[in-house]
Enzyme design. Sequence first.
Site, PDB file in Angstrom:
ATOM      1  N   LYS A   3      45.564  28.671  66.878  1.00  0.00           N
ATOM      2  CA  LYS A   3      46.776  28.734  67.714  1.00  0.00           C
ATOM      3  C   LYS A   3      47.777  27.686  67.253  1.00  0.00           C
ATOM      4  O   LYS A   3      48.965  27.963  67.089  1.00  0.00           O
ATOM      5  CB  LYS A   3      46.423  28.513  69.192  1.00  0.00           C
ATOM      6  N   GLN A  27      42.454  26.323  77.406  1.00  0.00           N
ATOM      7  CA  GLN A  27      41.435  27.165  76.766  1.00  0.00           C
ATOM      8  C   GLN A  27      40.250  27.376  77.719  1.00  0.00           C
ATOM      9  O   GLN A  27      39.705  26.419  78.289  1.00  0.00           O
ATOM     10  CB  GLN A  27      40.965  26.504  75.464  1.00  0.00           C
ATOM     11  N   ASP A  82      49.524  32.437  79.311  1.00  0.00           N
ATOM     12  CA  ASP A  82      48.355  33.313  79.378  1.00  0.00           C
ATOM     13  C   ASP A  82      48.548  34.413  80.424  1.00  0.00           C
ATOM     14  O   ASP A  82      47.814  35.407  80.428  1.00  0.00           O
ATOM     15  CB  ASP A  82      47.118  32.496  79.794  1.00  0.00           C
TER      16      ASP A  82
HETATM   17  N1  GUN Z   1      39.375  31.993  75.763  1.00  0.00           N
HETATM   18  C1  GUN Z   1      39.190  33.183  75.121  1.00  0.00           C
HETATM   19  N2  GUN Z   1      40.323  33.920  75.178  1.00  0.00           N
HETATM   20  C2  GUN Z   1      41.234  33.201  75.854  1.00  0.00           C
HETATM   21  C3  GUN Z   1      42.592  33.433  76.206  1.00  0.00           C
HETATM   22  O1  GUN Z   1      43.199  34.478  75.923  1.00  0.00           O
HETATM   23  N3  GUN Z   1      43.188  32.422  76.902  1.00  0.00           N
HETATM   24  C4  GUN Z   1      42.556  31.280  77.236  1.00  0.00           C
HETATM   25  N4  GUN Z   1      43.221  30.377  77.938  1.00  0.00           N
HETATM   26  N5  GUN Z   1      41.286  31.042  76.930  1.00  0.00           N
HETATM   27  C5  GUN Z   1      40.645  31.995  76.227  1.00  0.00           C
END
Ligand code: GUN
Length: 296
Positions: A54, A98, A121
Site C-alpha cells: 500500500k 489494517q 476503507d
Molecule cells: N485486511 C485485509 N483486507 C483489508 C482491507 O481491505 N482493509 C483493512 N483495513 N484491513 C484489511
Amino acid sequence: MTAKIIDGKAFAAQVREKVAAHVARLKEVQGVTPGLAVVLVGDDPASEVYVRNKGKQTLEVGMNSFEHKLPAETSEADLLALIERLNNDPAVHGILVQLPLPAHLNSDLVINSIAPGKDVDGFHISNVGLLGTGQKSMVPCTPLGCLMMLRDHHGSLSGLNAVVVGRSNIVGKPMAQLLLGDSCTVTIAHSRTKDLAAVCKGADILVAAVGRPEMIPGDWVKPGATVIDVGINRIERGGKKKLVGDVHFESAAAVAGAITPVPGGVGPMTIACLLANTVTACCRANGLREPEGLTA
Ligand code: GUN
C-alpha cells in the site's frame, strides 16, 4: 464457450494512471497533495506485506504515505489517540487501520473512531448507512473494484440477476448494495442457502466471496454469465503451493462469458481502489470536483 478473461492487473494499472493524473492536477492547480495514513498494530507477516505494498503504490501515484507501526501490545487508548491525531491532521485525507487487529482491541470501536470522510476503507458505520441508503459515501475497496470491472464489461448492469455468495461486511454486503444501486436484481447467498447450485445458476453476474477454495464448480455457472472471483486461497497441490479462488477456474471458464482469474483478477483492484478513495476523500475535504470513473 471459453470465457473472456477480465484482466484485473491491467485494469488496476489503468485506475492507478487515472489516480496519478488526478493527483498531479491537484498538486499543480490546487497545491494539495493527497495523503494516506496506514496504521498497523502488531507484526502479522501477511499484514506487513499488504501495508508495504500500500505504501509503495501510494508513493508511486504521487501521494504522501504515512505509516504508523505500533507494537502488538498497544493499548486501545493509545490507538484511539493516534487516530484522533490523524483525524485532525490536514495532510491526512485517508486513514486505514489494517485488520485484523490483535484480540484485545475492539475493531468496531477503533474503525468507528475514524472520521467518516477519511475512512477510505468504507467500514465506518456512517459510510455503511450512507451506502445502504444510496447516498454519497466512502465505498469499501474490493467491492468498488468489482463494480468497476463489471461496469467496464457490461456497460449498464440494469435488470441483470446478480448473485453474491458470501455475506461479509467487507465484501458481500457492500457488493450487494452497489449492485442494487446499479439496478441489478440481487440475491445474497451464503453457506446456509438451500440449493446454492440452483441459486448460482440463475445469475447473470456471479460474485464469489466466501473464502473456500474452488467451492463453485462450472456446472453452477449459467452459460455466458460474468463471474467475479473475490477469493484468494492458499492451497497445496501435488506438493506445490498455489493460489486459487472460490470458483473452480477451469470448469467455470468453459461456461462463463467472462471471468476474473486468481491471481490477477480482483486482487490488484483492491489497492488501486484504496488510492482512488484517497483522492476522492481529498477532493471532498477540499470542496473540489471528484475524479470521474473512480467512485461508485
Ligand atoms: N485486511 C485485509 N483486507 C483489508 C482491507 O481491505 N482493509 C483493512 N483495513 N484491513 C484489511
